[in-house]
Design an enzyme around this catalytic site. Structure first.
Site, PDB file in Angstrom:
ATOM      1  N   GLY A  50       0.801  -1.214   0.000  1.00  0.00           N
ATOM      2  CA  GLY A  50       0.000   0.000   0.000  1.00  0.00           C
ATOM      3  C   GLY A  50       0.833   1.264   0.000  1.00  0.00           C
ATOM      4  CB  ALA A  51       4.304   1.870  -0.919  1.00  0.00           C
ATOM      5  CG  ASN A  52      -0.896   3.119  -4.222  1.00  0.00           C
ATOM      6  OD1 ASN A  52      -0.935   2.183  -3.422  1.00  0.00           O
ATOM      7  ND2 ASN A  52      -1.991   3.679  -4.705  1.00  0.00           N
ATOM      8  CB  SER A  53      -2.181   6.671  -1.684  1.00  0.00           C
ATOM      9  OG  SER A  53      -2.845   5.546  -1.139  1.00  0.00           O
ATOM     10  N   GLY A  54      -1.056   7.845   0.862  1.00  0.00           N
ATOM     11  CA  GLY A  54      -1.231   7.944   2.305  1.00  0.00           C
ATOM     12  C   GLY A  54      -0.016   7.604   3.130  1.00  0.00           C
ATOM     13  CG  LEU A  55      -0.551   6.238   7.326  1.00  0.00           C
ATOM     14  CD1 LEU A  55      -1.109   5.174   8.249  1.00  0.00           C
ATOM     15  CD2 LEU A  55       0.287   7.238   8.106  1.00  0.00           C
ATOM     16  N   GLY A  56       1.581   4.778   3.527  1.00  0.00           N
ATOM     17  CA  GLY A  56       2.590   3.976   2.839  1.00  0.00           C
ATOM     18  C   GLY A  56       3.505   4.816   1.977  1.00  0.00           C
ATOM     19  CE1 TYR A 198      -9.437  -0.289   9.267  1.00  0.00           C
ATOM     20  CE2 TYR A 198      -9.819   0.604  11.464  1.00  0.00           C
ATOM     21  CZ  TYR A 198      -9.014   0.480  10.343  1.00  0.00           C
ATOM     22  OH  TYR A 198      -7.796   1.113  10.297  1.00  0.00           O
TER      23      TYR A 198
END
Length: 317
Positions: A50-56, A198
């Site tokens: 998940g490195a393409n946005s946000g925290l990642g 969640y």
């Protein structure tokens, strides 16, 4: 009526100014403690889901600045390549920045092409989505947030052990406190509450981390779990906010929520800081160890969840 309206407007304006002042006063999260030196991660390979946005994305950017070779683990190659191009442009002037690589999450390819893996950051997640299932038939939040990372980590353990000392970092949430592990309905087929599910997936992240730490004792591979705090990212895209409330929500989030860079600090700390060398099985927030509720430390539940997860993802030995 006019006086009441004026008073309300003044109160709203005063509140907005106070929120703005609070935000401008500076970040509420310490920057990386005991680290941050250029070259700290030279020679290290890091895989981030998940490195393409946000925290990642924020985590990837900082680890690149520290000299790491960062692999963006992705399912959508096009989106990942676009994010990678942006990151490369941003870091063009950064001295000593590491290499950025995009890889689809093809485990056979990862194991054959990568000679070492020093850090695995299980960051990707989905938040309070409507009831849907993964391609393998699992409830989406439990499947993506827990089972996907459970499988990925297990399939990469050989590479991590061969690269030791190495680290595994798991991104959870404080919302784990509102979840329970219902072994009779892990797939939420009897009932579904998106908030509860969640929280359950985030509790599963913690139980998984603690059981994995127990199993990894003596291997020189550590695993720790963290909560990033409330962060302004696209994770909340499934949350419906009424149109009239959005301006107020945006103001409050700007004032009180962390930026992705602030939220990523604990992930960066656990991935790179010498302070946590050899530390395993712990729960962190704002770069400090924190206490867990008893239900997140239940060893019998953690072992049962591990055994059932193995069956669900098909890696039972």
């Amino acid at each position: 009526m006019a006086v009441a309206t004026a008073a309300a407007l003044l109160a709203a304006l005063g509140g907005a100014l106070w929120l703005a002042a609070r935000r401008l006063a500076g970040p509420r999260v310490p920057s990386l403690r005991g680290g941050g030196d250029p070259g700290l991660m030279n020679g290290k390979t890091v895989l981030i889901t998940g490195a393409n946005s946000g925290l990642g994305r924020a985590t990837a950017a900082e680890l690149l600045r520290l000299g790491a070779r960062v692999i963006m683990g992705c399912r959508d190659r096009e989106r990942a390549e676009e994010a990678a191009g942006q990151l490369r442009r941003e870091l063009r002037e950064a001295a000593g920045a590491g290499e950025l690589v995009v890889r689809e999450l093809d485990l056979a390819s990862l194991r054959s092409e990568e000679p070492r893996l020093d850090v695995l950051i299980n960051n990707a997640g989905i938040f309070q989505c409507p009831y849907t299932k993964t391609e393998d038939g699992f409830e989406m939040q439990f499947g993506v947030n827990h089972l996907g990372h459970f499988l990925l980590t297990n399939l990469l353990l050989g590479l991590l052990k061969n690269s030791a000392p190495s680290r595994i970092v798991v991104v959870s949430s404080k919302l784990y406190k509102y979840g329970d592990i219902n072994f009779e309905d892990l797939n939420s087929e009897q009932s579904y509450n998106k908030s509860f599910c969640y929280s359950r997936s985030k509790l599963a992240n913690i139980l998984f981390t603690r059981e994995l730490a127990r199993r990894l004792e003596g291997t020189n591979v550590t695993v720790n779990v963290l909560h990033p705090g409330i962060v302004r990212t696209n994770l909340g895209r499934h949350i419906h906010i009424p149109l009239l409330v959005k301006p107020l929500f945006n103001l409050v989030s700007w004032a009180f929520f962390k930026t992705p860079v602030e939220g990523a600090q604990t992930s960066i700390y656990l991935a790179s800081s010498p302070e946590v060398e050899g530390v395993s099985g712990r729960y962190f927030g704002d770069c400090k160890e924190e206490e867990l509720l008893p239900k997140a430390m239940d060893e019998s539940v953690a072992r049962k969840l591990w055994d059932i997860s193995e069956v669900m993802v098909g890696i039972l030995k």
